[in-house]
Design a protein around this motif. Structure first.
Motif, PDB file in Angstrom:
ATOM      1  N   ASP A   1       4.200   2.706  -4.953  1.00 29.42           N
ATOM      2  CA  ASP A   1       3.388   3.506  -4.043  1.00 29.42           C
ATOM      3  C   ASP A   1       2.360   2.657  -3.294  1.00 29.42           C
ATOM      4  O   ASP A   1       2.158   2.826  -2.086  1.00 29.42           O
ATOM      5  N   ASP A   2       1.704   1.749  -4.013  1.00 26.59           N
ATOM      6  CA  ASP A   2       0.673   0.927  -3.373  1.00 26.59           C
ATOM      7  C   ASP A   2       1.271  -0.002  -2.324  1.00 26.59           C
ATOM      8  O   ASP A   2       0.691  -0.200  -1.250  1.00 26.59           O
ATOM      9  N   VAL A   3       2.435  -0.588  -2.628  1.00 25.34           N
ATOM     10  CA  VAL A   3       3.079  -1.480  -1.669  1.00 25.34           C
ATOM     11  C   VAL A   3       3.435  -0.723  -0.398  1.00 25.34           C
ATOM     12  O   VAL A   3       3.176  -1.188   0.724  1.00 25.34           O
ATOM     13  N   VAL A   4       4.012   0.466  -0.548  1.00 23.48           N
ATOM     14  CA  VAL A   4       4.381   1.273   0.618  1.00 23.48           C
ATOM     15  C   VAL A   4       3.138   1.636   1.429  1.00 23.48           C
ATOM     16  O   VAL A   4       3.157   1.587   2.668  1.00 23.48           O
ATOM     17  N   GLU A   5       2.051   1.969   0.743  1.00 23.20           N
ATOM     18  CA  GLU A   5       0.816   2.306   1.452  1.00 23.20           C
ATOM     19  C   GLU A   5       0.292   1.117   2.248  1.00 23.20           C
ATOM     20  O   GLU A   5      -0.103   1.260   3.410  1.00 23.20           O
ATOM     21  N   PHE A   6       0.297  -0.072   1.633  1.00 21.25           N
ATOM     22  CA  PHE A   6      -0.148  -1.274   2.343  1.00 21.25           C
ATOM     23  C   PHE A   6       0.734  -1.541   3.566  1.00 21.25           C
ATOM     24  O   PHE A   6       0.244  -1.915   4.629  1.00 21.25           O
ATOM     25  N   VAL A   7       2.041  -1.357   3.409  1.00 15.23           N
ATOM     26  CA  VAL A   7       2.964  -1.608   4.523  1.00 15.23           C
ATOM     27  C   VAL A   7       2.710  -0.625   5.650  1.00 15.23           C
ATOM     28  O   VAL A   7       2.696  -1.002   6.837  1.00 15.23           O
ATOM     29  N   ARG A   8       2.504   0.637   5.322  1.00 19.72           N
ATOM     30  CA  ARG A   8       2.256   1.648   6.357  1.00 19.72           C
ATOM     31  C   ARG A   8       0.958   1.380   7.103  1.00 19.72           C
ATOM     32  O   ARG A   8       0.835   1.669   8.298  1.00 19.72           O
ATOM     33  N   LYS A   9      -0.025   0.801   6.411  1.00 19.22           N
ATOM     34  CA  LYS A   9      -1.305   0.482   7.056  1.00 19.22           C
ATOM     35  C   LYS A   9      -1.302  -0.916   7.673  1.00 19.22           C
ATOM     36  O   LYS A   9      -2.328  -1.372   8.159  1.00 19.22           O
ATOM     37  N   ARG A  10      -0.145  -1.568   7.634  1.00 23.81           N
ATOM     38  CA  ARG A  10       0.018  -2.930   8.170  1.00 23.81           C
ATOM     39  C   ARG A  10      -0.941  -3.916   7.509  1.00 23.81           C
ATOM     40  O   ARG A  10      -1.478  -4.824   8.139  1.00 23.81           O
ATOM     41  N   LYS A  11      -1.140  -3.726   6.204  1.00 26.26           N
ATOM     42  CA  LYS A  11      -1.984  -4.624   5.421  1.00 26.26           C
ATOM     43  C   LYS A  11      -1.143  -5.544   4.538  1.00 26.26           C
ATOM     44  O   LYS A  11      -1.668  -6.199   3.649  1.00 26.26           O
ATOM     45  N   PHE A  12       0.161  -5.583   4.787  1.00 21.82           N
ATOM     46  CA  PHE A  12       1.072  -6.425   4.025  1.00 21.82           C
ATOM     47  C   PHE A  12       1.821  -7.302   5.027  1.00 21.82           C
ATOM     48  O   PHE A  12       2.954  -7.018   5.402  1.00 21.82           O
TER      49      PHE A  12
ATOM     50  N   LEU B   1      10.924  -7.131   3.525  1.00 15.81           N
ATOM     51  CA  LEU B   1       9.668  -6.521   3.962  1.00 15.81           C
ATOM     52  C   LEU B   1       9.828  -5.737   5.266  1.00 15.81           C
ATOM     53  O   LEU B   1       9.392  -4.578   5.338  1.00 15.81           O
ATOM     54  N   PRO B   2      10.438  -6.293   6.316  1.00 15.06           N
ATOM     55  CA  PRO B   2      10.648  -5.478   7.525  1.00 15.06           C
ATOM     56  C   PRO B   2      11.538  -4.261   7.266  1.00 15.06           C
ATOM     57  O   PRO B   2      11.335  -3.193   7.852  1.00 15.06           O
ATOM     58  N   TYR B   3      12.518  -4.414   6.371  1.00 18.11           N
ATOM     59  CA  TYR B   3      13.405  -3.303   6.043  1.00 18.11           C
ATOM     60  C   TYR B   3      12.626  -2.199   5.334  1.00 18.11           C
ATOM     61  O   TYR B   3      12.798  -1.010   5.627  1.00 18.11           O
ATOM     62  N   LEU B   4      11.765  -2.593   4.394  1.00 18.78           N
ATOM     63  CA  LEU B   4      10.933  -1.604   3.706  1.00 18.78           C
ATOM     64  C   LEU B   4      10.049  -0.867   4.710  1.00 18.78           C
ATOM     65  O   LEU B   4       9.894   0.360   4.626  1.00 18.78           O
ATOM     66  N   ALA B   5       9.455  -1.607   5.646  1.00 21.86           N
ATOM     67  CA  ALA B   5       8.611  -0.975   6.663  1.00 21.86           C
ATOM     68  C   ALA B   5       9.400   0.061   7.457  1.00 21.86           C
ATOM     69  O   ALA B   5       8.914   1.171   7.710  1.00 21.86           O
ATOM     70  N   ALA B   6      10.624  -0.285   7.838  1.00 21.20           N
ATOM     71  CA  ALA B   6      11.446   0.648   8.596  1.00 21.20           C
ATOM     72  C   ALA B   6      11.765   1.892   7.769  1.00 21.20           C
ATOM     73  O   ALA B   6      11.707   3.022   8.270  1.00 21.20           O
ATOM     74  N   CYS B   7      12.086   1.695   6.481  1.00 13.31           N
ATOM     75  CA  CYS B   7      12.390   2.828   5.602  1.00 13.31           C
ATOM     76  C   CYS B   7      11.178   3.736   5.424  1.00 13.31           C
ATOM     77  O   CYS B   7      11.320   4.957   5.275  1.00 13.31           O
ATOM     78  N   ALA B   8       9.992   3.146   5.437  1.00 17.09           N
ATOM     79  CA  ALA B   8       8.756   3.906   5.238  1.00 17.09           C
ATOM     80  C   ALA B   8       8.216   4.490   6.540  1.00 17.09           C
ATOM     81  O   ALA B   8       7.151   5.112   6.550  1.00 17.09           O
TER      82      ALA B   8
ATOM     83  N   ALA C   1       7.107   2.790   9.101  1.00 19.75           N
ATOM     84  CA  ALA C   1       5.949   2.006   9.531  1.00 19.75           C
ATOM     85  C   ALA C   1       6.341   1.022  10.625  1.00 19.75           C
ATOM     86  O   ALA C   1       7.519   0.723  10.839  1.00 19.75           O
ATOM     87  N   LYS C   2       5.340   0.499  11.298  1.00 19.42           N
ATOM     88  CA  LYS C   2       5.575  -0.553  12.282  1.00 19.42           C
ATOM     89  C   LYS C   2       5.975  -1.838  11.561  1.00 19.42           C
ATOM     90  O   LYS C   2       5.663  -2.026  10.384  1.00 19.42           O
TER      91      LYS C   2
ATOM     92  N   LYS D   1      16.061   2.810   1.043  1.00 18.86           N
ATOM     93  CA  LYS D   1      16.361   3.862   2.018  1.00 18.86           C
ATOM     94  C   LYS D   1      16.267   5.245   1.408  1.00 18.86           C
ATOM     95  O   LYS D   1      15.743   6.186   2.019  1.00 18.86           O
ATOM     96  N   GLU D   2      16.769   5.393   0.184  1.00 15.58           N
ATOM     97  CA  GLU D   2      16.796   6.697  -0.460  1.00 15.58           C
ATOM     98  C   GLU D   2      15.488   7.050  -1.161  1.00 15.58           C
ATOM     99  O   GLU D   2      15.143   8.237  -1.257  1.00 15.58           O
ATOM    100  N   GLU D   3      14.750   6.052  -1.658  1.00 13.64           N
ATOM    101  CA  GLU D   3      13.605   6.328  -2.522  1.00 13.64           C
ATOM    102  C   GLU D   3      12.243   6.164  -1.857  1.00 13.64           C
ATOM    103  O   GLU D   3      11.265   6.772  -2.283  1.00 13.64           O
ATOM    104  N   LEU D   4      12.151   5.338  -0.826  1.00 12.98           N
ATOM    105  CA  LEU D   4      10.832   4.992  -0.275  1.00 12.98           C
ATOM    106  C   LEU D   4      10.567   5.607   1.082  1.00 12.98           C
ATOM    107  O   LEU D   4       9.516   5.363   1.669  1.00 12.98           O
TER     108      LEU D   4
END
Length: 304
Positions: free
Chosen positions: A180-191, A239-246, A248-249, A300-303
């Motif tokens: 959860d924390d990693v996804v939050e950081f990615v969505r806020k572009r802090k990762f 990391l870019p793939y996770l951002a796309a799944c979430a 995020a930019k 893709k399915e979980e995040l």
């Protein structure tokens, strides 16, 4: 079997206990908080309050449970990660991996428990190419901070094998409660993506980590197992793939020198160094078939 799960209310413990129960095992699971005993009961276990750093309490809990196997899943990572001082974030977890492991091994010996399974982590920063197998020791590299952060897994690597137990090198966990924390950081572009993002990571979904653990206990498998998915990946890929799944930019790019100033030595090591791990032994000897053989499908399915 009677199974003693130390750390039954953590991110993995909450997935592990129900899997043991569903396969007919009798589970005693520990928590540090009396308020969480109800959760363990809902998961199907007999709950026990236990401080893993208290050797006497550990010995008494294990003796009372009379287990056929002990599974050590105790960690204490809470709050926001401090990338400049990750040794502080992992301080109590390292104590649980050092002192807690020693207490559980001593309790197992005293109570005649034949099998102890201990959580470790599939991350290594030493030189080399290709995937790491169980024959390769974990290497924190030369960085002082990385060595401090890795103190617990290095201890486990040494003492559990000597005691005839089993070490599970889990990949990076993802799934509810773990990422959860990693996804939050990615969505806020802090990762950000540091340098060329050439560091390697091996991932595993929580449910897949739990299913492998159940197989290890049931088969009484010994030694070291890499519990990771089939596709180790560099940060510049996942990391870019996770951002796309979430939703995020794309992550920002930061040069190494700037990341070292802003986040410290360990953050740069984490993003630019390290090797991936092979799961061939777990698949071959345990018959383990992860639900998510690739983080691509899992993210893709979980995040999202």
């Amino acid at each position: 079997m009677r199974v003693f799960v130390a750390g039954g209310t953590g991110a993995l413990g909450r997935r592990l206990v129900p899997q043991f129960v569903a396969r007919g095992h009798q589970v005693t699971a520990t928590t540090t908080s009396a308020a969480k005993l109800g959760l363990l009961e809902q998961l199907g276990a007999r709950g026990v309050v236990m401080d893993g750093l208290d050797g006497m309490a550990v010995g008494e809990a294990v003796a009372a449970a009379r287990p056929d196997a002990i599974v050590h899943e105790m960690t204490a990572i809470s709050g926001k990660a401090d990338m400049r001082h990750p040794d502080r974030t992992f301080a109590t977890t390292n104590r649980l991996r050092i002192e807690g492991t020693d207490h559980l091994l001593a309790a197992a010996e005293a109570a005649g428990v034949p099998h102890v399974v201990v959580q470790s982590f599939a991350q290594s920063y030493g030189p080399g190419t290709g995937l790491l197998t169980e024959e390769d020791p974990l290497d924190p590299g030369t960085g002082a901070m990385a060595r401090r952060v890795s103190a617990g897994v290095l201890h486990i690597q040494d003492v559990v094998a000597k005691a005839g137990g089993t070490v599970l090198r889990y990949g990076g966990f993802y799934g509810p409660g773990a990422s959860d924390d990693v996804v939050e950081f990615v969505r806020k572009r802090k990762f950000p993506l540091v340098g060329d993002g050439t560091g390697w990571n091996s991932w595993v979904h929580l449910d897949d980590a739990a299913s492998a653990t159940v197989l290890v206990v049931e088969k009484q498998a010994r030694g070291v197992f890499n519990i990771v998915d089939d596709e180790p990946a560099q940060v510049r890929d996942w990391l870019p793939y996770l951002a796309a799944c979430a939703g995020a930019k794309p992550p920002m790019r930061v040069p190494r020198w700037l990341a070292r100033l802003l986040a410290g030595e360990f953050a740069v090591t984490l993003m630019t160094e390290g090797r991936g791990f092979s799961n061939a032994r777990a698949r071959r000897e345990l018959g383990w078939e992860p639900r998510y053989p690739s983080w691509r499908q899992g993210f893709k399915e979980e995040l999202a």
